[in-house]
Design an enzyme around this catalytic site. Sequence first.
Site, short mmCIF file in Angstrom:
data_model
loop_
_atom_site.label_atom_id
_atom_site.label_comp_id
_atom_site.label_asym_id
_atom_site.label_seq_id
_atom_site.Cartn_x
_atom_site.Cartn_y
_atom_site.Cartn_z
N LYS A 287 0.84 -1.21 0.00
CA LYS A 287 0.00 0.00 0.00
C LYS A 287 0.87 1.25 0.00
CE LYS A 287 -4.42 -1.67 1.77
NZ LYS A 287 -5.53 -1.52 2.72
N LYS B 74 -4.97 -10.13 -5.73
CA LYS B 74 -6.20 -10.49 -5.02
C LYS B 74 -7.31 -9.48 -5.32
CE LYS B 74 -6.18 -8.24 -0.53
NZ LYS B 74 -7.44 -8.00 0.12
N LYS C 57 -11.09 -4.20 -2.33
CA LYS C 57 -12.02 -3.07 -2.37
C LYS C 57 -11.33 -1.86 -2.94
CE LYS C 57 -13.81 -4.00 2.10
NZ LYS C 57 -12.66 -3.47 2.83
P1 ATP Z 1 -8.92 -3.01 1.08
O1 ATP Z 1 -8.88 -3.12 -0.41
O2 ATP Z 1 -9.67 -1.81 1.57
O3 ATP Z 1 -7.59 -3.24 1.73
P2 ATP Z 1 -9.94 -5.67 1.28
O4 ATP Z 1 -10.77 -5.91 0.08
O5 ATP Z 1 -8.59 -6.32 1.34
O6 ATP Z 1 -9.87 -4.13 1.56
P3 ATP Z 1 -10.60 -5.96 4.12
O7 ATP Z 1 -11.64 -5.12 4.74
O8 ATP Z 1 -9.18 -5.54 4.34
O9 ATP Z 1 -10.83 -6.11 2.53
O10 ATP Z 1 -10.78 -7.47 4.55
C1 ATP Z 1 -11.91 -8.05 5.15
C2 ATP Z 1 -11.71 -9.56 5.15
O11 ATP Z 1 -11.80 -10.08 3.81
C3 ATP Z 1 -10.34 -10.01 5.67
O12 ATP Z 1 -10.48 -11.16 6.45
C4 ATP Z 1 -9.56 -10.32 4.42
O13 ATP Z 1 -8.53 -11.25 4.64
C5 ATP Z 1 -10.65 -10.89 3.53
N1 ATP Z 1 -10.31 -10.72 2.12
C6 ATP Z 1 -10.03 -9.55 1.49
N2 ATP Z 1 -9.80 -9.76 0.18
C7 ATP Z 1 -9.94 -11.10 -0.02
C8 ATP Z 1 -9.84 -11.94 -1.19
N3 ATP Z 1 -9.54 -11.43 -2.37
N4 ATP Z 1 -10.06 -13.27 -1.05
C9 ATP Z 1 -10.38 -13.79 0.17
N5 ATP Z 1 -10.48 -13.07 1.30
C10 ATP Z 1 -10.28 -11.73 1.21
#
Ligand code: ATP
Length: 348
Positions: free
Chosen positions: A123, A208, A211
Amino acid sequence: MRRVGLGNYPLGVATVLSGIQPTAAPHLGNYLGALRWWVEFQDAHDAYYCVVDLHALTVAGDPAELTRATTTMATLLLAAGLDPGRCTLFVQSHVPEHAELAWLLECTASMGELARMTQFKDKAARGGEGSARVGLFAYPVLMAADILLYDANLVPVGDDQRQHLELTRVLAQRWNTRYGQTFTVPEAAIAPPGKGARIMDLQDPRRKMSKTAGSPAGTVFLLDDPKTVEHKLKRAVTDTDPPGPGAVRWDPEHKPGVSNLVELLAALTGRQPEEVASSYQSYGRLKSDTAQAVIATLEPVQKRYRELSEDPGVVRSVLATGAERAREVASRTLARARQAIGLLPRQG
Ligand code: ATP
Ligand code: LTN
């Protein structure tokens, strides 16, 4: 002994905690990697789930959008199956003990160990490390505070959080050795390979689904309508192997795009990825069946979301009760930590 879900704990014995950032609406990766396990765990264990709004402040964002996204996220969590009668759902900043314990733990962690966190490196690299927020650097310590305040045994998360969980364990153990037994050392509860622990971006299957860092066309949001879901899946990146036996297989290293679709369909239908792969010869049918499985999963969640959105007072009251319950537990743990580290007790 009956065992439930991902953990190795017998029914009713463990405490579970997890969090999700209100950075945007959640996507299929969040759902398959984390949220569906949250729903499963609320019946088996004592479960605490929080919308981690303080974590969302670690990257740039609009204040009004944060307020809106926090409510949307809480509403979606209820729509996805969290039941306030069976779990405690709250907003992180409503429980000020999180920020206070984070400071105590920051005085336990070292710069070197935080600098090794890959999520920080990724990040920070996007905007330049020099201008990354101090909060982004300290983020895993706040996450450790979230977990340790509730004496959580199990933390259901996606695979990307493995390193943060390991750090939480290290910090808890270091504290306990230095200041005496204070915290429970937690375990990560991560779905096994092929079961949705790391869903990839449909447009860039080596990254991955995310969001904030994903491509909009490669991210399926829980509130996407059926047409959008179909469109995104139809356009998903695969490869140029000709159709026929063996073209569809679960091989994340060599066929990341196809394997991601196979894993999605397997996780959504409760089958093994190898078994799903062996029933397809063409990418087109795999894509359309996956789209239908996604739509079928999202439909009841969206319906419930629309119902809950009609009366925002319900969600507000769930969050108020949740914060009260969470504070009871968190304040006891914080008092233990303050005493262990030698802070003079407040009088009165
Ligand atoms: P950001 O993009 O804002 O960092 P994020 O999409 O990674 O957000 P988080 O709010 O950080 O989402 O994560 C919430 C949960 O979803 C965490 O347990 C994280 O490990 C899981 N998670 C996030 N992205 C994935 C993915 N692509 N596949 C499986 N689990 C995920
Ligand atoms: N760091 C996590 C979100 C998060 C979390 C937590 C997860 C914050 N606090 C406590 C589990 C337990 C993420 O980025 N996905």
